[in-house]
Design a protein around this motif. Structure first.
Motif, PDB file in Angstrom:
ATOM      1  N   UNK A  24       0.858  -1.184   0.000  1.00 42.99           N
ATOM      2  CA  UNK A  24       0.000   0.000   0.000  1.00 42.99           C
ATOM      3  C   UNK A  24       0.892   1.231   0.000  1.00 42.99           C
ATOM      4  N   UNK A  25       0.658   2.141  -0.950  1.00 47.45           N
ATOM      5  CA  UNK A  25       1.363   3.427  -0.966  1.00 47.45           C
ATOM      6  C   UNK A  25       0.564   4.349  -0.070  1.00 47.45           C
ATOM      7  N   UNK A  26       1.158   4.708   1.075  1.00 50.07           N
ATOM      8  CA  UNK A  26       0.460   5.546   2.049  1.00 50.07           C
ATOM      9  C   UNK A  26       0.540   7.017   1.661  1.00 50.07           C
ATOM     10  N   UNK A  27      -0.550   7.719   1.865  1.00 53.61           N
ATOM     11  CA  UNK A  27      -0.623   9.147   1.573  1.00 53.61           C
ATOM     12  C   UNK A  27      -0.453   9.913   2.889  1.00 53.61           C
ATOM     13  N   UNK A  28       0.755   9.833   3.451  1.00 50.92           N
ATOM     14  CA  UNK A  28       1.006  10.470   4.742  1.00 50.92           C
ATOM     15  C   UNK A  28       2.482  10.798   4.878  1.00 50.92           C
ATOM     16  N   UNK A  29       2.769  11.791   5.692  1.00 47.23           N
ATOM     17  CA  UNK A  29       4.162  12.136   5.987  1.00 47.23           C
ATOM     18  C   UNK A  29       4.716  11.249   7.096  1.00 47.23           C
ATOM     19  N   UNK A  30       3.831  10.550   7.803  1.00 54.05           N
ATOM     20  CA  UNK A  30       4.258   9.722   8.929  1.00 54.05           C
ATOM     21  C   UNK A  30       3.728   8.299   8.807  1.00 54.05           C
ATOM     22  N   UNK A  31       4.309   7.499   7.897  1.00 45.69           N
ATOM     23  CA  UNK A  31       3.812   6.137   7.675  1.00 45.69           C
ATOM     24  C   UNK A  31       3.823   5.274   8.936  1.00 45.69           C
ATOM     25  N   UNK A  32       4.761   5.498   9.829  1.00 41.24           N
ATOM     26  CA  UNK A  32       4.874   4.661  11.031  1.00 41.24           C
ATOM     27  C   UNK A  32       3.610   4.717  11.892  1.00 41.24           C
ATOM     28  N   UNK A  33       2.852   5.805  11.794  1.00 39.43           N
ATOM     29  CA  UNK A  33       1.612   5.926  12.570  1.00 39.43           C
ATOM     30  C   UNK A  33       0.598   4.855  12.190  1.00 39.43           C
ATOM     31  N   UNK A  34       0.728   4.308  10.986  1.00 39.94           N
ATOM     32  CA  UNK A  34      -0.283   3.387  10.465  1.00 39.94           C
ATOM     33  C   UNK A  34       0.231   1.956  10.330  1.00 39.94           C
ATOM     34  N   UNK A  35       1.354   1.674  10.973  1.00 36.49           N
ATOM     35  CA  UNK A  35       1.966   0.363  10.826  1.00 36.49           C
ATOM     36  C   UNK A  35       1.211  -0.732  11.571  1.00 36.49           C
TER      37      UNK A  35
END
Length: 176
Positions: A24-35
């Motif tokens: 999934x290509x995340x649309x966020x500056x902070x991908x770790x928040x959604x891990x």
């Protein structure tokens, strides 16, 4: 769950394994928040469907490698390719005072230091190299770049964004 109650988290861009894993290509500056999410909504034929996550981990910093429950084959994974992922709005992290999410500022007034009242934000155009405020001024559309140098203050309480734009920028839209 309806799309208007959610935010776009990212898009399934690639299959990862023969066991149904997806990237999934995340649309966020902070991908770790959604891990470590338990579930997401995936848009399938214009409907948001809940999917539970068996496992996930960041992959090459901006991609999230996800194994969804009941997506066990390449065919299952193919059915979800290019689908959007969504989460309910309440899952958005809270932002500091002068920071905002695009959906939050729709309906905000825009006041320019020199020009005065500009109009009401009706949308944010983020399809260009630089995001733009789309402002309605009595039926005339005014576009102002969402540039940190132009934004003086964001007053969430009074739903107003104060800007200091280059002289003449707003007038360009108002000349006959």
């Amino acid at each position: 769950m309806e799309k208007k109650d959610c935010f776009f988290l990212g898009k399934i861009v690639k299959k990862y394994s023969f066991k149904g894993e997806l990237l999934v290509k995340l649309d966020t500056d902070e991908p770790a928040l959604y891990e470590n999410m338990d579930s997401v909504f995936i848009e399938v034929r214009d409907t948001l469907l809940p999917f539970f996550i068996e496992s996930s981990q960041l992959h090459k910093s901006e991609l999230l490698r996800v194994k969804f429950e009941d997506v066990d084959t390449e065919e299952d994974a193919d059915a979800l390719m290019k689908s959007g992922l969504y989460l309910p709005l309440e899952f958005l992290p809270k932002l500091e005072d002068d920071k905002f999410y695009f959906h939050e500022i729709i309906g905000f007034k825009v006041e320019d230091k020199n020009f005065g009242h500009v109009g009401i934000i009706k949308a944010v155009n983020d399809s260009t190299a630089q995001s733009l405020f789309e402002i309605d001024r009595d039926g005339i559309e005014i576009l102002i770049p969402m540039n940190d140098e132009f934004i003086s203050k964001v007053d969430k309480k009074n739903k107003t964004i104060f800007v200091d734009t280059p002289e003449g920028l707003i007038d360009l839209y108002l000349e006959e």
